[in-house]
Design a protein around this motif. Structure first.
Motif, PDB file in Angstrom:
ATOM      1  N   LEU A 156       1.083  -1.286  -0.006  1.00 54.72           N
ATOM      2  CA  LEU A 156      -0.192   0.062   0.122  1.00 54.72           C
ATOM      3  C   LEU A 156       0.754   1.310   0.002  1.00 54.72           C
ATOM      4  CD1 LEU A 156      -2.873   1.423   0.179  1.00 54.72           C
ATOM      5  CD2 LEU A 156      -2.566   1.174   2.689  1.00 54.72           C
ATOM      6  N   VAL A 157       0.685   2.038  -1.079  1.00 49.29           N
ATOM      7  CA  VAL A 157       1.498   3.406  -1.150  1.00 49.29           C
ATOM      8  C   VAL A 157       0.717   4.467  -0.262  1.00 49.29           C
ATOM      9  CG1 VAL A 157       2.454   5.214  -2.619  1.00 49.29           C
ATOM     10  CG2 VAL A 157       2.399   2.698  -3.388  1.00 49.29           C
ATOM     11  N   SER A 158      -0.363   4.601  -0.546  1.00 42.43           N
ATOM     12  CA  SER A 158      -1.143   5.566  -0.037  1.00 42.43           C
ATOM     13  C   SER A 158      -2.718   5.319   0.146  1.00 42.43           C
ATOM     14  CB  SER A 158      -0.901   6.992  -0.603  1.00 42.43           C
ATOM     15  OG  SER A 158      -1.416   7.005  -1.984  1.00 42.43           O
ATOM     16  N   GLN A 159      -3.725   5.978   0.888  1.00 41.95           N
ATOM     17  CA  GLN A 159      -4.795   5.966   0.956  1.00 41.95           C
ATOM     18  C   GLN A 159      -5.599   7.497   1.281  1.00 41.95           C
ATOM     19  OE1 GLN A 159      -6.762   3.362   3.932  1.00 41.95           O
ATOM     20  NE2 GLN A 159      -8.522   4.308   3.837  1.00 41.95           N
ATOM     21  N   GLU A 160      -6.205   8.050   0.215  1.00 39.99           N
ATOM     22  CA  GLU A 160      -6.687   9.336   0.282  1.00 39.99           C
ATOM     23  C   GLU A 160      -8.348   9.521   0.129  1.00 39.99           C
ATOM     24  OE1 GLU A 160      -4.326  11.388  -2.498  1.00 39.99           O
ATOM     25  OE2 GLU A 160      -2.419  11.087  -1.381  1.00 39.99           O
ATOM     26  N   PHE A 195      -7.244   4.062  -3.121  1.00 38.77           N
ATOM     27  CA  PHE A 195      -5.974   3.373  -2.605  1.00 38.77           C
ATOM     28  C   PHE A 195      -4.876   3.448  -4.040  1.00 38.77           C
ATOM     29  CE2 PHE A 195      -9.388   1.775  -0.044  1.00 38.77           C
ATOM     30  CZ  PHE A 195      -8.852   1.788   1.012  1.00 38.77           C
ATOM     31  N   VAL A 196      -3.844   3.575  -3.372  1.00 35.67           N
ATOM     32  CA  VAL A 196      -2.745   3.423  -4.402  1.00 35.67           C
ATOM     33  C   VAL A 196      -1.903   2.361  -3.785  1.00 35.67           C
ATOM     34  CG1 VAL A 196      -0.451   4.643  -5.366  1.00 35.67           C
ATOM     35  CG2 VAL A 196      -2.555   5.973  -5.213  1.00 35.67           C
ATOM     36  N   GLN A 227       2.359   0.135 -10.721  1.00 36.35           N
ATOM     37  CA  GLN A 227       1.560   0.600  -9.741  1.00 36.35           C
ATOM     38  C   GLN A 227       0.106   1.146 -10.190  1.00 36.35           C
ATOM     39  OE1 GLN A 227       2.160   5.065  -7.990  1.00 36.35           O
ATOM     40  NE2 GLN A 227       3.465   3.741  -7.104  1.00 36.35           N
ATOM     41  N   GLN A 230      -4.233   2.494  -8.941  1.00 35.62           N
ATOM     42  CA  GLN A 230      -5.089   2.831  -7.822  1.00 35.62           C
ATOM     43  C   GLN A 230      -6.672   2.372  -8.268  1.00 35.62           C
ATOM     44  OE1 GLN A 230      -4.674   7.184  -8.598  1.00 35.62           O
ATOM     45  NE2 GLN A 230      -7.039   7.235  -9.271  1.00 35.62           N
ATOM     46  N   LYS A 247      -8.781  -1.923  -2.125  1.00 36.85           N
ATOM     47  CA  LYS A 247      -7.281  -2.501  -2.225  1.00 36.85           C
ATOM     48  C   LYS A 247      -7.341  -3.448  -3.324  1.00 36.85           C
ATOM     49  CE  LYS A 247      -5.654  -1.624   2.600  1.00 36.85           C
ATOM     50  NZ  LYS A 247      -5.197  -2.296   3.760  1.00 36.85           N
TER      51      LYS A 247
END
Length: 248
Positions: free
Chosen positions: A193-197, A205-206, A217, A219, A223
């Motif tokens: 998991l890179v990020s969650q915005e 989710f990225v 990569q 998004q 997830k």
């Protein structure tokens, strides 16, 4: 302002009925199927939240099950020689949020979805997750209003071209990537998991996936969707790598 908005939504609901080829006996069910949860507390007082109507979440719940049943029965009849291993991926793809969002666009559902003003300004009613939920809610409302036959008729009509476009069972990108690395004796892909915005109801989710020195990569709204997008991205890269020419 609110009255004008409600009148406009009423016009859109009539247009939608025409596209569905189904006239609701209960207009309240149709209205509820198009009501996002953000809109149920749109009328507020300084001291108390006033609940106007219920949202489409309960209809989405039953619509998801109805669509699953209709699609499973249809696939069994359409592909009498296929086993569960092939029917499963077909079914998963056809009831996925991605396909449901495509159906929503065909029906132009976004203009009829009732969301709170601040969410409307943010464009929430155009997101795949909200559109997909609305389609499921509409199917649930149709089932409660008129039974299974109208839903079957609509699903067969709207999904026919999508089914025809995939003569072979679809393969999930994560599965395809795993098969790719195993066939070459490489270690299994590692997802991170890179990020969650974004807000809780429409998160982004990225995810990144790594196979040796290669990285992809992607998004998505959850997830699983982000992992699938990352796997697809990495597969595209790996398949574009040219094999070295043999000497001689």
């Amino acid at each position: 302002m609110i009255v004008e908005k409600q009148e406009a939504l009423g016009v859109f609901e009539k247009k939608l009925e025409s596209k569905l080829g189904y006239e609701f006996q209960s207009k309240a069910l149709l209205k509820k199927s198009l009501t996002h949860r953000s809109a149920i507390y749109e009328n507020r007082t300084p001291r108390k939240k006033v609940k106007r109507v219920s949202s489409n979440e309960r209809l989405e719940f039953i619509g998801d099950r109805v669509l699953g049943l209709v699609m499973a029965e249809w696939l069994l009849k359409r592909y009498p020689n296929e086993q569960e291993g092939d029917l499963g991926p077909r079914h998963a793809h056809l009831v996925s949020k991605t396909v449901l969002a495509q159906i929503a666009e065909l029906l132009n559902i976004s203009e009829a979805i009732h969301v709170a003003l601040h969410e409307e300004k943010a464009g929430v009613h155009h997101t795949d997750s909200v559109l997909a939920d609305a389609v499921e809610a509409i199917l649930g409302a149709m089932y409660l209003d008129g039974g299974l036959k109208p839903v079957q008729k609509l699903v067969h009509k709207l999904w026919e071209k999508i089914i025809e476009s995939q003569p072979l069972p679809p393969k999930d990108s994560k599965t395809a990537l795993q098969e790719w690395v195993l066939a070459r004796g490489l270690p299994l892909p590692v997802y991170e998991l890179v990020s969650q915005e974004g807000p809780s109801h429409t998160p982004i989710f990225v995810i990144k996936v790594v196979v040796q020195k290669h990285e992809g990569q992607g998004q998505g709204g959850n997830k699983r969707a982000a992992e699938s997008a990352a796997a697809k991205n990495l597969l595209t890269q790996l398949n574009s790598i040219k094999k070295p020419k043999k000497a001689g």
